[in-house]
Write an enzyme that holds these catalytic residues in place. Sequence first.
Site, mmCIF file in Angstrom:
data_model
loop_
_atom_site.group_PDB
_atom_site.id
_atom_site.type_symbol
_atom_site.label_atom_id
_atom_site.label_comp_id
_atom_site.label_asym_id
_atom_site.label_seq_id
_atom_site.Cartn_x
_atom_site.Cartn_y
_atom_site.Cartn_z
ATOM 1 N N ASN A 155 0.840 -1.190 0.000
ATOM 2 C CA ASN A 155 0.000 0.000 0.000
ATOM 3 C C ASN A 155 0.881 1.248 0.000
ATOM 4 O OD1 ASN A 155 -2.708 1.470 0.542
ATOM 5 N ND2 ASN A 155 -1.373 2.224 2.173
ATOM 6 N N GLU A 156 0.798 2.040 -1.066
ATOM 7 C CA GLU A 156 1.499 3.324 -1.174
ATOM 8 C C GLU A 156 2.978 3.207 -0.824
ATOM 9 O OE1 GLU A 156 -0.748 6.139 1.190
ATOM 10 O OE2 GLU A 156 -2.085 6.549 -0.494
ATOM 11 N N ASN A 210 -4.825 4.858 -4.909
ATOM 12 C CA ASN A 210 -5.406 5.698 -3.865
ATOM 13 C C ASN A 210 -5.422 7.134 -4.386
ATOM 14 O OD1 ASN A 210 -5.287 3.327 -2.450
ATOM 15 N ND2 ASN A 210 -3.645 3.961 -1.069
ATOM 16 N N TYR A 216 -6.896 16.435 -1.303
ATOM 17 C CA TYR A 216 -5.509 16.847 -1.097
ATOM 18 C C TYR A 216 -4.976 17.667 -2.272
ATOM 19 C CZ TYR A 216 -5.225 13.611 2.847
ATOM 20 O OH TYR A 216 -5.426 12.955 4.040
ATOM 21 N N TRP A 290 -12.664 5.445 1.404
ATOM 22 C CA TRP A 290 -11.767 5.611 2.549
ATOM 23 C C TRP A 290 -12.383 6.664 3.463
ATOM 24 C CZ3 TRP A 290 -7.945 2.568 3.996
ATOM 25 C CH2 TRP A 290 -7.128 2.993 5.051
ATOM 26 N N LYS A 311 -12.273 10.896 7.610
ATOM 27 C CA LYS A 311 -12.815 10.544 6.304
ATOM 28 C C LYS A 311 -13.898 9.474 6.384
ATOM 29 C CE LYS A 311 -8.718 11.802 3.648
ATOM 30 N NZ LYS A 311 -7.894 12.188 4.816
#
Length: 442
Positions: A155-156, A210, A216, A290, A311
Amino acid sequence: MEIKRKGNLYNITAILVNKDGQVVDEVQDSFVIRELTVDKAGNFILNGEKIRLNGVARHQDRKNKGGAISKEDMREDFEIIKEIGANSVRLAHYQHDSFFYDLCDEDGILVCAEIPFISMLNEDSAAFDNAKSQLRELILQNWNHPSICLWGVQNEITMGGESDEITSQVKELNDIAKTLDPSRLTYSAQFMALNIKNPLNEITDVQGYNLYYGWYVGECEDFRTWAKDFHEVYPGKPLVISEYGADGLMKYHSKTPQQGDYSEEYQGVYHEKNYEIMMESPWVGGSFVWNMFDFASNGREEGGVSGINHKGLVSHDRKEKKDTFYYYKAMWSNELFIHLCSRRWKVRSDANISVKAYTNTGCGELLVNGVDFGKRTGHILKWNDIPLKMGKNIISIIGGRVTTDEIVIIRQEDEDSSYEFKGNVISWHEKGGVEGLEINPE
């Protein structure tokens, strides 16, 4: 199209006997026979039928408990996920209790299970050994759970920077997953800044991204361009949006919701726009909001509140469902309902307001102080220039003549400024991401 996601849940007993016929061990388990594949166009096919993954992500924590949650807590989480109508859940980003898998097995919910190989590469070789060990344990301990459809290997991981070593390690993790369980698909969730043409997008069976356009960075509409660009590069690659969301604090409200105001209203606008674009992009095979629930996050201080990621569609203690919860319930659930939005914005000063509702009944008829303001049709219902009298106003709505909702708004002369966020919007990304986090040891 409604998908028959449930199969028959079978019980199996394995008995080990010695040469004298004595039972020396016995194990009981359950299983379902199901098949999830992808076609050449990148669509998910469940038991022969095309399916879109309408999913939510979940962290295994709760207010005042952290990760020390009970089976009752997990069951409550599961019932809320069922209520919203999701057919899949992403269990991020670590091992979750096997009891939650049991619940998903019993109801036919699809599960993405993953390991904490996340955010940035740790140069210590022992860290990668740990990641490989966790992946092996995740698969070997849980492969009999029919709910699991995807094994997540990272993940990321490029948030801290890209490198050939990262690519090599992700390939090795993917190989481990395919060797241990060749029957299931693998996926990875990319950091949104990763270039679409990066070789990391060619490793796993399914690619997750994502994306936070409209929160953002950029605007919600930027997602449309990104999705088209991805499809042009990988026309047959199964794609899921593994994260997308915006912070919504239930104490903040706005008649002109804007990016970064942390209002419950903007969270609704954000999800309406992003989900609409996804549904107009048929090559996006699924998405995971999310997050399902607000969750603890030590490195955050956003919206004037420390230590919480807001969130979620539901509060950290599970007691309050935000307006956006009902947006997805309107899109996914067959349980008929209608919901008036901005119900926590109880005190207003405007003589005229806008009213919005979410429903899956197909229509809604609005009454304010007994006056009928007409019907609207669809999932998102809106009325503008609705007059308020001074003092108490009763706003009620009838959805499809089968369900109703009502809220009370108090109109006063002076505006209540407590509903507006007045701080500076500085997200944790702007603070330097993972490298900029200051961890409180307590």
